[in-house]
Every structure is written in C-alpha cells, then in structure tokens.
Design an enzyme around this catalytic site. Structure first.
Site, PDB file in Angstrom:
ATOM      1  N   GLU A 143      -6.828   4.998   7.494  1.00 49.99           N
ATOM      2  CA  GLU A 143      -6.532   6.390   7.149  1.00 49.99           C
ATOM      3  C   GLU A 143      -7.706   7.036   6.407  1.00 49.99           C
ATOM      4  OE1 GLU A 143      -2.747   5.784   5.208  1.00 49.99           O
ATOM      5  OE2 GLU A 143      -1.863   5.217   7.135  1.00 49.99           O
ATOM      6  N   SER A 166       3.156  -2.011  10.318  1.00 51.12           N
ATOM      7  CA  SER A 166       4.609  -2.022  10.516  1.00 51.12           C
ATOM      8  C   SER A 166       5.240  -3.394  10.267  1.00 51.12           C
ATOM      9  CB  SER A 166       4.964  -1.502  11.915  1.00 51.12           C
ATOM     10  OG  SER A 166       4.496  -0.171  12.065  1.00 51.12           O
ATOM     11  N   GLU A 184      -5.719  -4.687  10.445  1.00 48.95           N
ATOM     12  CA  GLU A 184      -4.713  -3.641  10.604  1.00 48.95           C
ATOM     13  C   GLU A 184      -4.976  -2.852  11.886  1.00 48.95           C
ATOM     14  OE1 GLU A 184      -2.612  -2.725   6.706  1.00 48.95           O
ATOM     15  OE2 GLU A 184      -4.132  -1.228   7.024  1.00 48.95           O
ATOM     16  N   ASN A 205       0.879  -1.184   0.000  1.00 50.24           N
ATOM     17  CA  ASN A 205       0.000   0.000   0.000  1.00 50.24           C
ATOM     18  C   ASN A 205       0.908   1.223   0.000  1.00 50.24           C
ATOM     19  OD1 ASN A 205      -1.840   2.021   0.414  1.00 50.24           O
ATOM     20  ND2 ASN A 205      -2.194   1.556   2.582  1.00 50.24           N
ATOM     21  N   LYS A 263       0.129   4.270  -0.310  1.00 47.58           N
ATOM     22  CA  LYS A 263      -0.494   5.486   0.242  1.00 47.58           C
ATOM     23  C   LYS A 263      -0.263   6.652  -0.731  1.00 47.58           C
ATOM     24  CE  LYS A 263       0.544   3.616   4.747  1.00 47.58           C
ATOM     25  NZ  LYS A 263       0.261   3.773   6.161  1.00 47.58           N
ATOM     26  N   HIS A 265      -9.494   1.399   4.605  1.00 48.35           N
ATOM     27  CA  HIS A 265      -8.230   1.606   5.334  1.00 48.35           C
ATOM     28  C   HIS A 265      -8.478   2.612   6.457  1.00 48.35           C
ATOM     29  CE1 HIS A 265      -4.109   2.707   6.196  1.00 48.35           C
ATOM     30  NE2 HIS A 265      -3.737   1.605   5.564  1.00 48.35           N
ATOM     31  N   GLY A 308       2.179   2.433  10.482  1.00 42.86           N
ATOM     32  CA  GLY A 308       3.131   3.524  10.285  1.00 42.86           C
ATOM     33  C   GLY A 308       3.808   3.984  11.573  1.00 42.86           C
ATOM     34  N   GLY A 337       2.749  -1.144   4.213  1.00 40.01           N
ATOM     35  CA  GLY A 337       2.835   0.268   3.852  1.00 40.01           C
ATOM     36  C   GLY A 337       4.281   0.660   3.567  1.00 40.01           C
TER      37      GLY A 337
HETATM   38  C1  PEP Z   1      -0.787   0.245   5.763  1.00 40.35           C
HETATM   39  O1  PEP Z   1      -0.764   1.391   5.360  1.00 40.35           O
HETATM   40  O2  PEP Z   1      -1.736  -0.493   5.432  1.00 40.35           O
HETATM   41  C2  PEP Z   1       0.290  -0.220   6.636  1.00 40.35           C
HETATM   42  C3  PEP Z   1       0.198  -1.393   7.177  1.00 40.35           C
HETATM   43  O3  PEP Z   1       1.334   0.663   6.808  1.00 40.35           O
HETATM   44  P1  PEP Z   1       2.749   0.336   7.530  1.00 40.35           P
HETATM   45  O4  PEP Z   1       3.220  -1.001   7.000  1.00 40.35           O
HETATM   46  O5  PEP Z   1       3.626   1.465   7.116  1.00 40.35           O
HETATM   47  O6  PEP Z   1       2.487   0.272   8.989  1.00 40.35           O
END
Ligand code: PEP
Length: 254
Positions: free
Chosen positions: A97, A212, A166, A9, A11, A95, A172, A233
């Site tokens: 976000e 993460s 998630e 992803n 973003k 998501h 993040g 991400g």
């Molecule tokens: C995401 O944006 O779905 C995500 C898991 O981000 P990150 O891996 O950066 O935590």
C-alpha cells in the site's frame, strides 16, 4: 529453531482510545504463547497508547512506516530513533500500500538500513501483483525486491530482520493464496537469502505470509515448512479473530 511470529497491521484504523479498548479485550482472551511472538503494528498516533497498554505483556508494538533520514526539515515524517524512543520494537517497511503511493525499492532499502541502525526490527514486505503472477514472473519480481531491499545489508544485520511475503492480489481482498502457492514463494525467498547470505542465515530468518489470513485458513498456511508466521491486516483488528490466528501459530515446530 525459528519461532513463529504473528504481527498485526492495523493500517489506518483505530484511534488511541480504541487502541486502549482493543488492548484490554485482547489481553483478557490471549492464551499463553510459548512458541509464538506477537506484534501489533499501529498508526503512529496510536503508538503511545499501545506501548502503555501492552507494557508488562508479551505483546510487542510496531510502527507501519519510518523515514530514512535521521532528523531535519521533513515535515510530517518520523525518524527511526523516534520510534525506538516511543517504545517501538518493530516496523513494517515496503508494504504494497505504501509502494502504491510511490515508495521505491531504493526507499525501502534506505528505510531498512535506518531501522536496523536504530535497533528496530524491520518487517520488509515483498509481493507480486495479479498481472505479474499471471505473466509467470512472480519469482523474478520477488528476487529483485529482495535483492534491492537488502542492498548493503550484511550478515550481522540480516539476522535481525523479518521478511513478509504479501501477494498484492490477496491483501484485503478475501482471496488468500493457497498454502501451496504461499509456501512456493516463501521457499523461493529462503533460497534467495541462502544464495545471498548462506544456509545458516537462510535457516534462521523468519518469513511471514500476509494476505487475507484469517482464523479459518491460518492453520493450513502456518503448517507450511517455510511459513514462519503471518502479517495480518483485517483480522488483527478484532481481538477474537486475532487470538485464533495466534493459537494456530502457537504450535511446537517439529
Ligand atoms: C496487510 O495489510 O498486510 C494484510 C495482509 O492485510 P489483510 O490481512 O487484510 O489482507
């Protein structure tokens, strides 16, 4: 047997030119992946560069959102048939976000239906905040998100979906859920699906963990029985890191 899926992803990162450069580096170091499907979900403006760059490869392209209406006066929105026609196979929906920007469970449900009706594979995200985890309501919250997100989706359609767990506090932040924490919730998600659609569907559906995930923690997370892959991400922006996660997922399921 569920195949592992690793989906990136991006973003709001990378321009079309950077997409092309990423694809060249990524394809050059990607090993053969027999047990793992690879998806790269990119900003809308990068879709055509990504589809072109990954053509004739085993890397599928996805979008990060879709609008639920078919067409009309919705300035700035993109319909599901447009994504399909642009070469998209997957779309991330719900998501955290986007939910933080006001997307409701009803919106997520309408988007999932629109995606499925147009032959896109939705990656529907669910997850709890730190406050909800600390208040001990993680399972209740996730159950509600799954049930409302999947409203009116029959057995024929659920089979074409992917669910991503998630935890918001892990996205993040560099704070990954432990393999046990992630497995506990993914197992719960499968139990909810079992109740709604039966054991056969629950066994077949792919449930990803995201938050993460990186080249160091991926092996332990992906070794859990109910974690069928990752939604990545930050680490999906760097070819070397993304490839290491794919290598961790590309293991035969016993
Ligand atoms: C995401 O944006 O779905 C995500 C898991 O981000 P990150 O891996 O950066 O935590």
């Amino acid at each position: 047997m569920r195949k592992k899926i690793v989906a990136g992803n991006w973003k709001m990162n990378k321009t079309p030119s950077e997409t092309k450069a990423f694809a060249e580096q990524f394809k050059a170091i990607l090993p053969k992946t027999k047990w793992c499907d690879i998806v790269v979900c990119v900003p809308t403006v990068d879709l055509s560069a990504a589809v072109r760059a990954f053509k004739d490869s085993r890397i599928a392209v996805g979008a990060e959102n879709v609008y639920f209406e078919k067409s009309g006066a919705y300035t700035g929105e993109i319909a599901a048939n447009m994504l399909l026609d642009a070469g998209c196979k997957y779309v991330i929906l719900g998501h955290s976000e986007r939910r933080a920007m006001g997307e409701t469970n009803a919106d997520v449900n309408a988007k999932v239906l629109a995606a499925l009706d147009n032959g896109l594979i939705p990656i529907m995200c669910v997850g709890e905040s730190l406050e909800q985890r600390e208040a001990g309501i993680t399972e209740e919250w996730i159950t509600m998100q799954i049930k409302t997100g999947l409203a009116s989706i029959g057995e024929d359609k659920i089979r074409k979906m992917i669910i991503a767990y998630e935890p918001i506090w892990a996205i993040g932040t560099g704070k990954t859920a432990t393999p046990e924490q992630a497995e506990e919730v993914c197992e719960h998600i499968r139990a909810v699906i079992r109740k709604l659609y039966g054991a056969k569907v629950a066994r077949a559906i792919s449930i990803l963990y995201g938050g993460s995930m990186n080249e160091k923690n991926a092996y332990d997370l992906l070794a859990q029985p109910d974690i069928d892959g990752g939604l990545i991400g930050g680490a999906s922006l760097v070819p070397e890191k993304f490839v290491k996660i794919i290598e961790a997922a590309n293991q035969p399921t016993i």
